[in-house]
Write a protein that holds these residues in place. Structure first.
Motif, PDB file in Angstrom:
ATOM      1  N   ALA A  87      44.792  38.700  42.834  1.00 27.31           N
ATOM      2  CA  ALA A  87      43.811  38.328  43.863  1.00 27.31           C
ATOM      3  C   ALA A  87      44.486  38.359  45.239  1.00 27.31           C
ATOM      4  N   GLU A 106      40.338  35.716  48.031  1.00 27.48           N
ATOM      5  CA  GLU A 106      39.482  36.242  46.962  1.00 27.48           C
ATOM      6  C   GLU A 106      39.359  35.212  45.843  1.00 27.48           C
ATOM      7  N   ARG A 107      38.105  35.067  45.361  1.00 25.45           N
ATOM      8  CA  ARG A 107      37.869  34.080  44.310  1.00 25.45           C
ATOM      9  C   ARG A 107      37.381  34.754  43.042  1.00 25.45           C
ATOM     10  N   SER A 108      37.915  34.294  41.893  1.00 28.18           N
ATOM     11  CA  SER A 108      37.497  34.875  40.616  1.00 28.18           C
ATOM     12  C   SER A 108      36.029  34.539  40.374  1.00 28.18           C
ATOM     13  N   TYR A 137      35.983  39.433  42.339  1.00 29.64           N
ATOM     14  CA  TYR A 137      36.314  40.080  41.065  1.00 29.64           C
ATOM     15  C   TYR A 137      36.411  38.976  40.024  1.00 29.64           C
ATOM     16  N   PHE A 148      39.277  38.102  37.725  1.00 22.96           N
ATOM     17  CA  PHE A 148      40.675  38.494  37.559  1.00 22.96           C
ATOM     18  C   PHE A 148      41.122  38.187  36.131  1.00 22.96           C
TER      19      PHE A 148
END
Ligand code: ADP
Ligand code: 5GP
Length: 218
Positions: free
Chosen positions: A46, A50-52, A56, A58
């Motif tokens: 990430a 960015e956040r899972s 995406y 991850f």
């Protein structure tokens, strides 16, 4: 005005790293409620912010491969040495919720989606020459060998531009977004997409004409 017909279709946006796919998608999502971003699964790290589950999902490589084996991915590809894939359920959910699924996938993924989902609309986003590399560097998410690898992939991706139905140069962001929106609006009205709904509307209008004629003949 909303579309007369409510059939949805996936919208595939591809283009070399740094062409502005993420930026254009963010803008489109803020402007239209008929679009849903397809959150891909990936084995890459990430980036800050960015956040899972949002940008995406991850995953460890083993988990990603297990999901592919179980047929959970509509498509997947090795991009810059990391795995990226579209969970099949993204498309199923978007369809049942009546929204267009907006996918940011590489050219390999776009080819698979085009075959598997012929109603998909494919758009290739190009950076303007001159500004591209400075944009990519200023993003600062890749340096050294990782940046070099992306540039190599970008060369191959550019060669696939002509496979796409539409091409847009992301020079000025507002203009690029406006062009994507025009494509979506046009595609929503494409006669070939509307099938039964069109013939139903035509018969209803024909009935109205007959009724008006009988009224006039009285
Ligand atoms: P991609 O998702 O295709 O790899 P990004 O959306 O991350 O590309 O864009 C790469 C960089 O270029 C980012 O720093 C972004 O802010 C910048 N950028 C994107 N579109 C434009 C534009 N039209 N004008 C100026 N900078 C842009
Ligand atoms: P990034 O690491 O910059 O977010 O994305 C790298 C590349 O992977 C981009 O070209 C992007 O379009 C692609 N990508 C992202 N998600 C998917 C996916 O689900 N499938 C495929 N095939 N490519 C993807």
């Amino acid at each position: 005005m909303t579309s007369l017909f409510d059939r949805t279709f996936p919208v595939v946006l591809s283009g070399p790293s740094g062409s502005g796919k993420t930026t254009v998608i963010r803008e489109l999502l803020s402007r239209r409620s008929d679009l849903r971003f397809s959150v891909s699964a990936t084995t890459r790290e990430a980036r800050p912010g960015e956040r899972s589950g949002v940008h995406y999902v991850f995953l460890e490589r083993e988990d990603f491969e297990r999901r592919c084996e179980h047929g959970e991915m509509l498509e997947w590809a090795d991009v810059h040495g990391k795995l990226y894939g579209t969970p099949r359920e993204n498309l199923e959910r978007a369809k049942s919720d009546g929204v267009h699924l907006l996918l940011d996938v590489d050219v390999q993924g776009a080819r698979i989606i085009r075959r598997a989902v012929p109603e998909a609309v494919t758009i290739f986003l190009l950076p303007p020459s001159g500004a591209w590399l400075s944009r990519l560097r200023s993003r600062g998410s890749e340096t050294g060998p990782a940046l070099e690898r992306r540039l190599r992939t970008a060369e191959a991706e550019l060669m696939a531009a002509e496979e796409f139905e539409y091409s847009i140069v992301n020079d000025e962001l507002t203009e690029a977004v406006r062009r994507v929106e025009s494509i979506l609006d046009g595609e929503e009205s494409r006669t070939a997409r509307v099938g039964r709904e069109l013939s139903q509307l035509v018969s209803a209008l024909e009935n109205e004409i007959s009724a008006a004629r009988s009224e006039a003949a009285k």
